[in-house]
Motif scaffolding. Structure first.
Motif, PDB file in Angstrom:
ATOM      1  N   ASP A   7       2.566   5.407 -23.493  1.00  0.00           N
ATOM      2  CA  ASP A   7       2.350   6.795 -24.020  1.00  0.00           C
ATOM      3  C   ASP A   7       2.935   7.725 -23.238  1.00  0.00           C
ATOM      4  O   ASP A   7       3.676   7.576 -22.287  1.00  0.00           O
ATOM      5  CB  ASP A   7       0.969   6.721 -24.107  1.00  0.00           C
ATOM      6  CG  ASP A   7       0.163   6.573 -22.703  1.00  0.00           C
ATOM      7  OD1 ASP A   7       0.564   6.896 -21.600  1.00  0.00           O
ATOM      8  OD2 ASP A   7      -1.061   6.533 -22.588  1.00  0.00           O
ATOM      9  N   THR A   8       2.488   9.196 -23.576  1.00  0.00           N
ATOM     10  CA  THR A   8       3.116  10.177 -22.956  1.00  0.00           C
ATOM     11  C   THR A   8       3.065  10.147 -21.428  1.00  0.00           C
ATOM     12  O   THR A   8       3.829  10.299 -20.707  1.00  0.00           O
ATOM     13  CB  THR A   8       2.772  11.601 -23.485  1.00  0.00           C
ATOM     14  OG1 THR A   8       3.071  11.385 -24.884  1.00  0.00           O
ATOM     15  CG2 THR A   8       3.495  12.797 -23.030  1.00  0.00           C
ATOM     16  N   LYS A   9       1.791   9.787 -20.797  1.00  0.00           N
ATOM     17  CA  LYS A   9       1.677   9.909 -19.536  1.00  0.00           C
ATOM     18  C   LYS A   9       2.107   8.925 -18.661  1.00  0.00           C
ATOM     19  O   LYS A   9       2.671   9.333 -17.711  1.00  0.00           O
ATOM     20  CB  LYS A   9      -0.044  10.141 -19.318  1.00  0.00           C
ATOM     21  CG  LYS A   9      -0.989  10.844 -19.917  1.00  0.00           C
ATOM     22  CD  LYS A   9      -2.271  10.748 -19.670  1.00  0.00           C
ATOM     23  CE  LYS A   9      -3.123  11.735 -20.306  1.00  0.00           C
ATOM     24  NZ  LYS A   9      -4.620  11.249 -20.258  1.00  0.00           N
ATOM     25  N   ARG A  10       2.371   7.509 -19.388  1.00  0.00           N
ATOM     26  CA  ARG A  10       2.972   6.688 -18.498  1.00  0.00           C
ATOM     27  C   ARG A  10       4.448   6.717 -18.546  1.00  0.00           C
ATOM     28  O   ARG A  10       5.149   6.521 -17.561  1.00  0.00           O
ATOM     29  CB  ARG A  10       2.578   5.135 -19.453  1.00  0.00           C
ATOM     30  CG  ARG A  10       1.154   4.748 -19.016  1.00  0.00           C
ATOM     31  CD  ARG A  10       0.779   3.746 -19.894  1.00  0.00           C
ATOM     32  NE  ARG A  10      -0.822   3.524 -19.683  1.00  0.00           N
ATOM     33  CZ  ARG A  10      -1.151   2.611 -18.726  1.00  0.00           C
ATOM     34  NH1 ARG A  10      -0.207   1.782 -18.041  1.00  0.00           N
ATOM     35  NH2 ARG A  10      -2.451   2.513 -18.733  1.00  0.00           N
ATOM     36  N   ALA A  12       6.127   9.730 -18.333  1.00  0.00           N
ATOM     37  CA  ALA A  12       6.146  10.794 -17.318  1.00  0.00           C
ATOM     38  C   ALA A  12       6.186  10.378 -16.022  1.00  0.00           C
ATOM     39  O   ALA A  12       7.011  10.410 -15.085  1.00  0.00           O
ATOM     40  CB  ALA A  12       5.098  11.883 -17.602  1.00  0.00           C
ATOM     41  N   ILE A  13       5.252   9.367 -15.675  1.00  0.00           N
ATOM     42  CA  ILE A  13       5.301   8.720 -14.423  1.00  0.00           C
ATOM     43  C   ILE A  13       6.565   7.691 -14.385  1.00  0.00           C
ATOM     44  O   ILE A  13       7.042   8.004 -12.989  1.00  0.00           O
ATOM     45  CB  ILE A  13       4.075   7.570 -14.178  1.00  0.00           C
ATOM     46  CG1 ILE A  13       2.650   8.716 -14.149  1.00  0.00           C
ATOM     47  CG2 ILE A  13       4.038   6.766 -13.096  1.00  0.00           C
ATOM     48  CD1 ILE A  13       1.256   8.057 -14.192  1.00  0.00           C
ATOM     49  N   ALA A 120      -1.682  10.612 -10.092  1.00  0.00           N
ATOM     50  CA  ALA A 120      -1.507  10.696 -11.648  1.00  0.00           C
ATOM     51  C   ALA A 120      -1.868   9.283 -11.936  1.00  0.00           C
ATOM     52  O   ALA A 120      -2.713   9.008 -12.911  1.00  0.00           O
ATOM     53  CB  ALA A 120      -0.236  10.862 -12.292  1.00  0.00           C
ATOM     54  N   LYS A 123      -5.548   8.662 -12.432  1.00  0.00           N
ATOM     55  CA  LYS A 123      -6.030   9.370 -13.863  1.00  0.00           C
ATOM     56  C   LYS A 123      -5.611   8.439 -15.059  1.00  0.00           C
ATOM     57  O   LYS A 123      -6.152   8.376 -16.067  1.00  0.00           O
ATOM     58  CB  LYS A 123      -5.511  10.729 -14.161  1.00  0.00           C
ATOM     59  CG  LYS A 123      -6.046  11.852 -12.911  1.00  0.00           C
ATOM     60  CD  LYS A 123      -7.636  11.978 -13.463  1.00  0.00           C
ATOM     61  CE  LYS A 123      -8.147  12.885 -12.419  1.00  0.00           C
ATOM     62  NZ  LYS A 123      -9.432  13.169 -12.615  1.00  0.00           N
ATOM     63  N   VAL A 124      -4.386   7.807 -15.153  1.00  0.00           N
ATOM     64  CA  VAL A 124      -3.861   7.160 -16.155  1.00  0.00           C
ATOM     65  C   VAL A 124      -4.634   5.685 -16.308  1.00  0.00           C
ATOM     66  O   VAL A 124      -4.774   5.173 -17.452  1.00  0.00           O
ATOM     67  CB  VAL A 124      -2.464   7.225 -16.150  1.00  0.00           C
ATOM     68  CG1 VAL A 124      -1.795   6.396 -17.255  1.00  0.00           C
ATOM     69  CG2 VAL A 124      -1.738   8.422 -15.953  1.00  0.00           C
TER      70      VAL A 124
END
Length: 347
Positions: A7-10, A12-13, A120, A123-124
């Protein structure tokens, strides 16, 4: 069904980790250049120590990226920036003080990036935290390097401005700061600071911890989409882990672990792969989905117990540290290659 947690958050990491790797290579290049340009033996010694740390930490970053299992390219602006800095560092426009000042800024950027990834991850997802655990050592060492660079900059700056050597009192304060940071890091720093890489037991154990975390996250969720996504990551991680073990680890341990015990590990993973594909074809909203996932979990955990007890003991008793670390390097390289192949096949 969807077989990814990208997903977007993963993502980004993943992009931040890829960018950190580019910066890490630049730090190493700078430090090699400083060693050839510096005349002060005390400063050269400190840069030699930093270089050794940063070379080791490049390997740690590679481990984290492979353990994370989500691939990305570095941010385009980071790639462009590193090229410009490399040009400045290799040219004659900047004084040695200005070059080290740029290096300190890069080290600060690397420190902050590592800390941001750590925060991060909290949070993820717990599985992300498990995958990036080795990054903690890199973060603490980068902070220690920053303190040392402040001392180096003071000495070089005073020399550039006055032609005279600065008072050496700052070195004592630098050492105090480094000692304090090491104390905060505790066993995390001391555990890996004296070796260039993790051994095969360390790397396999990290895989085991991550997949166990994913199983727990899946079981705690009642959202079919999230359940589907967690299984997608389990599918990818177990598929790659099993294949890498069969390519690298099992052939290496067979001579001393025994034909029967080694074949049992192959057979268990063959059963696991069949069940993985069966679950992949199921509807995650089905009441049988979690039942089958828990069957898979029991199968995997039995397999884990055998590897971490008898196989790990056999490796400790029959392999040198160098052999075990070489096996870990080959295992990570196989995982990296297999992850890329799997990502292409799932598109």
């Amino acid at each position: 069904m969807v077989t990814t947690l990208d997903d977007t958050k993963r993502m980004a990491i993943a992009e931040k980790l890829a960018s950190m790797r580019v910066i890490q290579e630049l730090l190493i290049s700078n430090e090699r250049r400083f060693l050839s340009e510096m005349s002060d033996e005390k400063i050269k010694e400190r840069f030699q120590n930093m270089l050794e740390d940063d070379q080791k930490n490049l390997g740690v970053l590679d481990t984290v990226i492979v353990q994370y299992g989500v691939r990305s390219e570095p941010k385009e602006t980071v790639t462009e920036m590193t090229k410009k800095v490399e040009e400045l560092m290799s040219g004659s426009k900047l004084s040695i003080y200005e070059k080290v000042a740029q290096h300190e800024l890069l080290k600060h950027q690397q420190t902050m990036s590592g800390l941001l990834v750590h925060k991060a991850a909290q949070k993820v997802g717990a599985d992300v935290e498990a995958a990036i655990t080795p990054l903690n050592t890199v973060n603490f060492e980068n902070r220690a390097h920053q303190e040392q660079l402040k001392g180096i900059l003071e000495i070089l700056g005073v020399l550039e401005l006055t032609g005279q050597e600065a008072d050496q009192g700052l070195w004592a304060r630098v050492q105090d700061a480094v000692a304090a940071l090491s104390g905060v890091a505790g066993s995390v720093v001391t555990q890996s600071s004296d070796k260039s890489d993790m051994n095969i037991q360390d790397v396999i154990r990290m895989d085991h911890q991550k997949v166990n975390t994913l199983f727990m996250e899946l079981n705690q969720s009642n959202d079919p989409q999230k359940i589907q996504e967690y299984f997608g990551q389990i599918y990818k991680d177990l598929t790659v882990h099993a294949e890498a073990e069969e390519q690298v680890v099992y052939p290496a341990v067979r001579p001393f672990y025994g034909e029967g015990d080694t074949q049992e590990l192959y057979d268990e993973q063959a059963e696991m792969k069949v069940l993985l594909d069966q679950i992949r074809a199921m509807n995650p909203a089905s009441p049988d989905f979690k039942t089958n996932v828990n069957r898979l979990k029991d199968m995997v955990m039995d397999h884990v117990r055998q590897e971490e007890s008898t196989m790990f003991a056999a490796i400790r008793n029959n392999c040198s540290s160098e052999q075990s670390e070489k096996m870990a390097t080959d295992f990570k390289a196989a995982k990296d290659r297999l992850q890329q192949q799997l990502a292409s096949s799932l598109k």
